[in-house]
Design an enzyme around this catalytic site. Structure first.
Site, PDB file in Angstrom:
ATOM      1  N   GLU A 168     -11.791   3.137  -6.098  1.00  0.00           N
ATOM      2  CA  GLU A 168     -13.018   2.447  -6.463  1.00  0.00           C
ATOM      3  C   GLU A 168     -13.643   3.101  -7.716  1.00  0.00           C
ATOM      4  OE1 GLU A 168     -13.575  -0.267  -5.116  1.00  0.00           O
ATOM      5  OE2 GLU A 168     -13.494  -0.269  -2.932  1.00  0.00           O
ATOM      6  N   HIS A 172     -11.027  -1.969  -9.356  1.00  0.00           N
ATOM      7  CA  HIS A 172     -10.253  -1.013  -8.562  1.00  0.00           C
ATOM      8  C   HIS A 172      -8.764  -1.350  -8.614  1.00  0.00           C
ATOM      9  CE1 HIS A 172     -10.722  -3.363  -4.482  1.00  0.00           C
ATOM     10  NE2 HIS A 172      -9.636  -3.744  -5.101  1.00  0.00           N
ATOM     11  N   ASP A 184      -1.701   1.310  -0.149  1.00  0.00           N
ATOM     12  CA  ASP A 184      -2.827   1.683   0.697  1.00  0.00           C
ATOM     13  C   ASP A 184      -2.732   1.058   2.080  1.00  0.00           C
ATOM     14  OD1 ASP A 184      -3.265  -0.936  -0.175  1.00  0.00           O
ATOM     15  OD2 ASP A 184      -4.843  -0.363  -1.574  1.00  0.00           O
ATOM     16  N   ASN A 230     -14.073  -5.386  -9.314  1.00  0.00           N
ATOM     17  CA  ASN A 230     -14.793  -4.211  -9.830  1.00  0.00           C
ATOM     18  C   ASN A 230     -13.864  -3.240 -10.557  1.00  0.00           C
ATOM     19  OD1 ASN A 230     -13.358  -3.010  -7.775  1.00  0.00           O
ATOM     20  ND2 ASN A 230     -15.138  -2.198  -6.672  1.00  0.00           N
TER      21      ASN A 230
HETATM   22  P1  PGA Z   1      -6.602  -9.795  -4.428  1.00  0.00           P
HETATM   23  O1  PGA Z   1      -7.008  -8.272  -4.432  1.00  0.00           O
HETATM   24  O2  PGA Z   1      -5.171  -9.836  -4.842  1.00  0.00           O
HETATM   25  O3  PGA Z   1      -6.776 -10.233  -3.000  1.00  0.00           O
HETATM   26  O4  PGA Z   1      -7.498 -10.477  -5.387  1.00  0.00           O
HETATM   27  C1  PGA Z   1      -6.600  -7.458  -5.480  1.00  0.00           C
HETATM   28  C2  PGA Z   1      -7.108  -6.068  -5.269  1.00  0.00           C
HETATM   29  O5  PGA Z   1      -8.188  -5.917  -4.656  1.00  0.00           O
HETATM   30  O6  PGA Z   1      -6.465  -5.127  -5.722  1.00  0.00           O
END
Ligand code: PGA
Length: 245
Positions: free
Chosen positions: A142, A137, A67, A135
């Site tokens: 999302e 994702h 992304d 959450n």
């Molecule tokens: P993080 O994010 O590695 O910064 O915890 C993971 C994600 O949001 O996929």
């Protein structure tokens, strides 16, 4: 899903880096799907170290990132283009033309999605690395995203923007939109490694192992994939260690 529980972040990073470097040794022209965020930084450090010791080369490796934010200049320090350069690409022998991230040129966003998706559909990701949001994702898919979704423009949830504000001066600076691979693109990968560490991921990890398959929890789509390995540390395993193992 296979599960590997490591003592801490450092050992989880080593385990994942070893899985990736073994795959590169077996298939030097491998296509990797890569992730950003805090989680994979240790993995990338390990891979750089292996490269510096002459154990692996990225000269024939091709990469596709999950992304990119919309609205940040490509050279902004928190753009995922910059993140990948800083944390991996600038330190190994990967060819620039083999690196792919969604283009977030504001003039042609819809077309950028279509083009990125076309590229993904014309290749085959051998190994996709994933983090997971609190959450659930994956990428920026999302809660509520269809499992059939391909590359698209996503509005980030308040939770995700809150989680990511630590990288910015204020919540106002956190972009509201991004282009992300869809869940279908992720599930098309031959092999998936999801890494999650730290206590703030423990609830998401518990839900991931609840067998529930639900659009409300995007990572649950991994229950439908036939070669996914989850690598976590003891903190992230807190609830499943107590209740289910
Ligand atoms: P993080 O994010 O590695 O910064 O915890 C993971 C994600 O949001 O996929």
């Amino acid at each position: 899903m296979n599960l590997i529980i490591c003592n801490d972040y450092e050992s989880a990073s080593k385990v994942v880096a070893n899985m990736i470097s073994d795959s590169i040794k077996i298939k030097p022209n491998i296509t990797l799907g890569l992730a950003t965020g805090s989680t994979p930084i240790g993995v990338y450090n390990e891979l750089i170290s292996k490269y510096n010791r002459g154990l692996i080369s990225f000269s024939n490796v091709t990469t596709y990132n999950l992304d990119e934010y919309i609205g940040l200049p490509i050279d902004h320090k928190e753009s995922y283009h910059s993140f990948m350069d800083r944390n991996l690409f600038n330190h190994v022998d990967i060819k620039r033309e083999n690196i792919h991230l969604p283009s977030c040129d504001l003039n042609d966003l819809n077309n950028n999605c279509i083009e990125y998706n076309k590229m993904l559909n014309s290749t085959s990701i051998d190994l996709q690395l994933l983090g997971i949001g609190a959450n659930g994702h994956i990428g920026f898919n999302e809660p509520g995203t269809s499992f059939e979704q391909e590359t698209f423009i996503v509005e980030l949830t308040n939770k995700t923007r809150e989680d990511n504000k630590r990288f910015f001066n204020s919540i106002e600076e956190v972009p509201k939109l991004a282009i992300t691979m869809g869940i279908k693109n992720i599930l098309d990968s031959k092999k998936i490694i999801l890494m999650a560490t730290g206590e703030n991921k423990a609830s998401a990890v518990k839900r991931l192992f609840s067998q529930e398959v639900s659009l409300d929890f995007p990572a649950s789509c991994l229950n439908l994939h036939n070669d996914t390995t989850i690598v976590i540390d003891k903190e992230a395993a807190k609830f499943i260690l107590k209740n289910e193992l």
